[in-house]
Design a protein around this motif. Structure first.
Motif, PDB file in Angstrom:
ATOM      1  N   ILE A 118     -20.739  -1.975 -12.507  1.00  0.00           N
ATOM      2  CA  ILE A 118     -22.165  -2.279 -12.567  1.00  0.00           C
ATOM      3  C   ILE A 118     -22.462  -3.294 -11.468  1.00  0.00           C
ATOM      4  O   ILE A 118     -21.877  -4.375 -11.422  1.00  0.00           O
ATOM      5  CB  ILE A 118     -22.564  -2.849 -13.936  1.00  0.00           C
ATOM      6  N   ILE A 119     -23.350  -2.892 -10.568  1.00  0.00           N
ATOM      7  CA  ILE A 119     -23.770  -3.745  -9.461  1.00  0.00           C
ATOM      8  C   ILE A 119     -25.246  -4.064  -9.659  1.00  0.00           C
ATOM      9  O   ILE A 119     -26.064  -3.160  -9.809  1.00  0.00           O
ATOM     10  CB  ILE A 119     -23.589  -3.045  -8.092  1.00  0.00           C
ATOM     11  N   VAL A 120     -25.572  -5.335  -9.688  1.00  0.00           N
ATOM     12  CA  VAL A 120     -26.971  -5.744  -9.764  1.00  0.00           C
ATOM     13  C   VAL A 120     -27.553  -5.633  -8.370  1.00  0.00           C
ATOM     14  O   VAL A 120     -27.014  -6.183  -7.406  1.00  0.00           O
ATOM     15  CB  VAL A 120     -27.087  -7.183 -10.312  1.00  0.00           C
ATOM     16  N   LEU A 121     -28.641  -4.874  -8.250  1.00  0.00           N
ATOM     17  CA  LEU A 121     -29.361  -4.710  -6.990  1.00  0.00           C
ATOM     18  C   LEU A 121     -30.788  -5.182  -7.256  1.00  0.00           C
ATOM     19  O   LEU A 121     -31.525  -4.540  -8.001  1.00  0.00           O
ATOM     20  CB  LEU A 121     -29.351  -3.254  -6.544  1.00  0.00           C
ATOM     21  N   THR A 122     -31.157  -6.313  -6.684  1.00  0.00           N
ATOM     22  CA  THR A 122     -32.422  -6.936  -7.053  1.00  0.00           C
ATOM     23  C   THR A 122     -33.045  -7.664  -5.874  1.00  0.00           C
ATOM     24  O   THR A 122     -32.379  -7.874  -4.855  1.00  0.00           O
ATOM     25  CB  THR A 122     -32.177  -7.924  -8.228  1.00  0.00           C
ATOM     26  N   ASN A 123     -34.284  -8.030  -6.024  1.00  0.00           N
ATOM     27  CA  ASN A 123     -34.931  -8.845  -4.997  1.00  0.00           C
ATOM     28  C   ASN A 123     -34.858 -10.330  -5.355  1.00  0.00           C
ATOM     29  O   ASN A 123     -35.379 -11.169  -4.650  1.00  0.00           O
ATOM     30  CB  ASN A 123     -36.380  -8.413  -4.780  1.00  0.00           C
ATOM     31  N   SER A 124     -34.179 -10.663  -6.459  1.00  0.00           N
ATOM     32  CA  SER A 124     -34.113 -12.045  -6.924  1.00  0.00           C
ATOM     33  C   SER A 124     -32.938 -12.796  -6.289  1.00  0.00           C
ATOM     34  O   SER A 124     -31.778 -12.440  -6.496  1.00  0.00           O
ATOM     35  CB  SER A 124     -33.955 -12.092  -8.449  1.00  0.00           C
ATOM     36  N   SER A 125     -33.267 -13.834  -5.560  1.00  0.00           N
ATOM     37  CA  SER A 125     -32.233 -14.727  -5.043  1.00  0.00           C
ATOM     38  C   SER A 125     -32.244 -16.032  -5.839  1.00  0.00           C
ATOM     39  O   SER A 125     -31.710 -17.045  -5.397  1.00  0.00           O
ATOM     40  CB  SER A 125     -32.438 -14.990  -3.552  1.00  0.00           C
ATOM     41  N   ASN A 126     -32.848 -15.982  -7.020  1.00  0.00           N
ATOM     42  CA  ASN A 126     -32.948 -17.135  -7.900  1.00  0.00           C
ATOM     43  C   ASN A 126     -31.553 -17.538  -8.383  1.00  0.00           C
ATOM     44  O   ASN A 126     -30.849 -16.728  -8.986  1.00  0.00           O
ATOM     45  CB  ASN A 126     -33.842 -16.782  -9.089  1.00  0.00           C
ATOM     46  N   PRO A 127     -31.124 -18.773  -8.126  1.00  0.00           N
ATOM     47  CA  PRO A 127     -29.802 -19.217  -8.566  1.00  0.00           C
ATOM     48  C   PRO A 127     -29.585 -19.082 -10.078  1.00  0.00           C
ATOM     49  O   PRO A 127     -28.474 -18.828 -10.527  1.00  0.00           O
ATOM     50  CB  PRO A 127     -29.741 -20.683  -8.137  1.00  0.00           C
ATOM     51  N   LYS A 128     -30.657 -19.225 -10.875  1.00  0.00           N
ATOM     52  CA  LYS A 128     -30.528 -19.061 -12.327  1.00  0.00           C
ATOM     53  C   LYS A 128     -30.145 -17.629 -12.674  1.00  0.00           C
ATOM     54  O   LYS A 128     -29.301 -17.396 -13.543  1.00  0.00           O
ATOM     55  CB  LYS A 128     -31.831 -19.434 -13.025  1.00  0.00           C
ATOM     56  N   ASP A 129     -30.760 -16.638 -11.993  1.00  0.00           N
ATOM     57  CA  ASP A 129     -30.412 -15.232 -12.222  1.00  0.00           C
ATOM     58  C   ASP A 129     -28.967 -14.969 -11.817  1.00  0.00           C
ATOM     59  O   ASP A 129     -28.221 -14.304 -12.537  1.00  0.00           O
ATOM     60  CB  ASP A 129     -31.338 -14.299 -11.441  1.00  0.00           C
ATOM     61  N   MET A 130     -28.577 -15.503 -10.668  1.00  0.00           N
ATOM     62  CA  MET A 130     -27.207 -15.297 -10.181  1.00  0.00           C
ATOM     63  C   MET A 130     -26.186 -15.890 -11.152  1.00  0.00           C
ATOM     64  O   MET A 130     -25.154 -15.270 -11.428  1.00  0.00           O
ATOM     65  CB  MET A 130     -27.039 -15.906  -8.795  1.00  0.00           C
ATOM     66  N   LEU A 131     -26.482 -17.063 -11.670  1.00  0.00           N
ATOM     67  CA  LEU A 131     -25.583 -17.703 -12.618  1.00  0.00           C
ATOM     68  C   LEU A 131     -25.491 -16.907 -13.920  1.00  0.00           C
ATOM     69  O   LEU A 131     -24.397 -16.683 -14.437  1.00  0.00           O
ATOM     70  CB  LEU A 131     -26.045 -19.132 -12.902  1.00  0.00           C
ATOM     71  N   LEU A 132     -26.626 -16.467 -14.417  1.00  0.00           N
ATOM     72  CA  LEU A 132     -26.627 -15.681 -15.652  1.00  0.00           C
ATOM     73  C   LEU A 132     -25.871 -14.368 -15.468  1.00  0.00           C
ATOM     74  O   LEU A 132     -25.078 -13.973 -16.316  1.00  0.00           O
ATOM     75  CB  LEU A 132     -28.060 -15.416 -16.110  1.00  0.00           C
ATOM     76  N   VAL A 133     -26.083 -13.708 -14.354  1.00  0.00           N
ATOM     77  CA  VAL A 133     -25.383 -12.445 -14.085  1.00  0.00           C
ATOM     78  C   VAL A 133     -23.885 -12.672 -13.977  1.00  0.00           C
ATOM     79  O   VAL A 133     -23.091 -11.848 -14.437  1.00  0.00           O
ATOM     80  CB  VAL A 133     -25.942 -11.780 -12.804  1.00  0.00           C
ATOM     81  N   SER A 134     -23.469 -13.790 -13.418  1.00  0.00           N
ATOM     82  CA  SER A 134     -22.031 -14.046 -13.266  1.00  0.00           C
ATOM     83  C   SER A 134     -21.330 -14.167 -14.614  1.00  0.00           C
ATOM     84  O   SER A 134     -20.123 -13.970 -14.709  1.00  0.00           O
ATOM     85  CB  SER A 134     -21.788 -15.295 -12.420  1.00  0.00           C
TER      86      SER A 134
END
Length: 72
Positions: free
Chosen positions: A35-51
């Motif tokens: 599963i690869i997240v492909l998004t327009n969000s460079s929000n660090p909160k989103d990146m942290l949650l996805v990790s």
């Protein structure tokens, strides 16, 4: 089962986080699915949650040939 899922975080009604959190792990064997997240969000909160979720990568749109090559 698919070998690859490209998942956008910012979808109407049912977003990528909803999808990841609702996957019934007992029903679906995703051990061979990336599963690869492909998004327009460079929000660090989103990146942290996805990790903290079971994803193989995080790509920021636009999708390019070089980014696709990093998946495989």
């Amino acid at each position: 089962m698919p070998e690859l899922i490209l998942l956008d975080l910012n979808m109407p009604v049912f977003d990528g986080f909803d999808f990841l959190n609702s996957l019934p792990k007992e029903t679906f064997d995703l051990s061979n699915t990336r599963i690869i997240v492909l998004t327009n969000s460079s929000n660090p909160k989103d990146m942290l949650l996805v990790s903290s979720l079971n994803v193989a990568g995080y790509l920021i749109k636009p999708l390019t040939k070089e980014k696709i090559e990093t998946i495989f």
